[in-house]
Design a protein around this motif. Structure first.
Motif, PDB file in Angstrom:
ATOM      1  N   GLY A  46       1.645   9.483  -5.430  1.00  0.00           N
ATOM      2  CA  GLY A  46       2.370  10.933  -5.265  1.00  0.00           C
ATOM      3  C   GLY A  46       3.211  11.311  -6.403  1.00  0.00           C
ATOM      4  N   LEU A  47       3.877  10.426  -6.845  1.00  0.00           N
ATOM      5  CA  LEU A  47       5.035  10.812  -8.120  1.00  0.00           C
ATOM      6  C   LEU A  47       4.115  11.266  -9.242  1.00  0.00           C
TER       7      LEU A  47
ATOM      8  N   ILE B   4       0.566  -1.072   0.115  1.00  0.00           N
ATOM      9  CA  ILE B   4      -0.018   0.025  -0.057  1.00  0.00           C
ATOM     10  C   ILE B   4       0.567   1.236   0.068  1.00  0.00           C
ATOM     11  N   VAL B   5       1.883   1.208   0.852  1.00  0.00           N
ATOM     12  CA  VAL B   5       2.817   2.187   0.963  1.00  0.00           C
ATOM     13  C   VAL B   5       3.276   2.856  -0.459  1.00  0.00           C
TER      14      VAL B   5
END
Length: 445
Positions: free
Chosen positions: A10-11, A2-3
């Motif tokens: 985000g990128l 998930i991280v």
């Protein structure tokens, strides 16, 4: 896991500003690189399989396959991977915007020329072998560009045509629209002023030749310079050859006469297009045609006048003579056209570009231009560059430079090859191209 997905998301959000293109295009360089990787991989796989099958793999300490079936399955996998890549590429490069497939609209083009004036090559828009890109403001056409796509380039023929006060904005808009589709612009055969404007917008350039201008307001056959042409014109007068300028529309019989002359002049050679005109009935009906007639009234030579839409420069495009035309008939047409242009108030008569002329002559010239100079000096076997310059020199009063301008960072070698691929494309290939383009337009509709 998930991280990792959050980091990737985000990128992607941070990259939103650079992920603006609507489709992908393939450059020649990328295609060559990708094909090389696949070919080397495929060839290595086949070689390993063959050596394994012959039992010689252990002596070479190479990876091996347990059975021939295993190797065959892997080979099929490579072929499937290639098909998948081709399918993905077709999807990513598909869905072309409407402006890349606009149908030809002669009245729209003529309206812009009538309102703002044209240039020495604007008449070439009526050949229908180029796509037209229009720039508008408040729904009104201001400028148009003539171009053709090849790989990841849009090769633009000559300077933009239309409202000169809007050229800069039109170029910016065209660049943005092209960039959104993954294309870069290349301008071919443009003048120095346009080259400097494009340089300010991130374009590099290279000189490709010079165009010859005859100052018709000061043209005369008197004096030593034109004594040969003076004697020739006197001979035509004695032999009762006549010059005439005919205006469109032209009858089918007249066009057929010109076609027969054109075919004799071509003598089986194929015509080129893009930067040059070719024999086309619609195109010839867009402007007056100058003819030379024999004493019996038979047309033995003709030239179609390039209607530039301005009062400064005029020119011609096709210039052809029959097999039984007397020597020097082309000079007869030229001299008569100079005198007619003078009477019509033009300042210059454009004799067209001499390719590679006066390029790279200084020892301090750019490396690329020095290479061009070598081609000019030693390429006579392929194309009579110096002969063309010498013929025009007897009339030309002023030579002006012409350039290719390409976006900074593009490969000059590829950009130049792509331009010459288009310029040297034969007319029969162009007509097949137009048919394919028309069918794809119908399919998208």
């Amino acid at each position: 896991m998930i991280v990792m997905l959050v980091v990737v998301l985000g990128l992607l959000m941070l990259s939103k500003g650079v992920l603006y293109r609507e489709r992908m295009t393939n450059s020649w360089g990328k295609n060559a690189f990708n094909l090389t990787i696949f070919f080397v991989t495929f060839l290595a796989y086949v070689i390993i399989g063959v050596i394994t099958h012959r039992g010689g793999v252990h002596s070479f300490n190479m990876p091996s396959f347990s059975t021939g079936v295993t190797w065959l399955v892997g080979l099929i996998g490579l072929v499937i991977a290639l098909l998948v890549l081709i399918s993905v590429n077709a999807y990513l490069t598909g869905r072309k915007p409407a402006w890349l497939n606009l149908p030809f609209d002669g009245p729209r083009i003529q309206a812009i020329i009538d309102e703002y004036g044209g240039n020495e090559v604007s008449q070439l828009a009526f050949l229908k072998d180029k796509t037209i890109f229009y720039y508008q403001e408040n729904g009104d056409d201001q400028v148009f560009f003539m171009f053709r796509a090849v790989a990841d380039k849009l090769v633009v023929m000559g300077e933009p045509v239309g409202n000169p006060d809007k050229f800069s904005e039109a170029i910016d808009y065209f660049m943005v629209q092209a960039d959104q589709q993954g294309y870069r612009l290349v301008f071919y055969e443009i003048n120095e002023e346009m080259t400097m404007l494009l340089h300010e917008k991130g374009f590099d350039f290279i000189k490709t030749g010079e165009t010859g201008l005859v100052d018709v307001q000061n043209f005369t056959l008197a004096g030593k310079r034109h004594r040969g042409e003076r004697a020739l014109m006197n001979k035509f007068d004695r032999d009762n050859y006549s010059f005439e300028i005919l205006k469109p529309p032209f009858s089918s019989e007249f066009i057929q006469t010109l076609r027969e002359i054109s075919n004799e002049w071509l003598d089986g050679k194929e015509e080129k297009g893009f930067s040059l005109g070719f024999f086309d009935e619609y195109y010839l009906n867009q402007a007056p045609i100058a003819v030379m007639k024999s004493p019996e009234g038979k047309i033995v030579a003709f030239a179609n006048i390039m209607s530039s839409g301005n009062s400064s420069v005029t020119s011609i495009d096709l210039m052809r003579s029959s097999a039984d035309a007397p020597s020097g008939i082309m000079d007869g047409i030229f001299v008569n056209l100079y005198n007619q242009a003078k009477d019509d108030g033009y300042q210059f008569f454009d004799l067209g570009m001499s390719p590679l002329s006066n390029v790279g002559t200084s020892k301090f010239s750019f490396f690329e231009e020095r290479i061009v100079h070598i081609i000019y000096e030693y390429g006579a076997n392929l194309y009579s560059f110096e002969g063309l310059r010498s013929y025009k020199d007897k009339y030309v009063d002023k030579w002006t430079p012409k350039y290719i301008s390409y976006f900074k960072g593009s490969s000059l070698a590829f950009a130049t090859m792509q331009v010459f691929t288009i310029v040297n494309r034969r007319v029969d290939k162009q007509r097949r191209f137009k048919l394919i383009k028309f069918l794809s337009f119908i399919d998208e509709k």
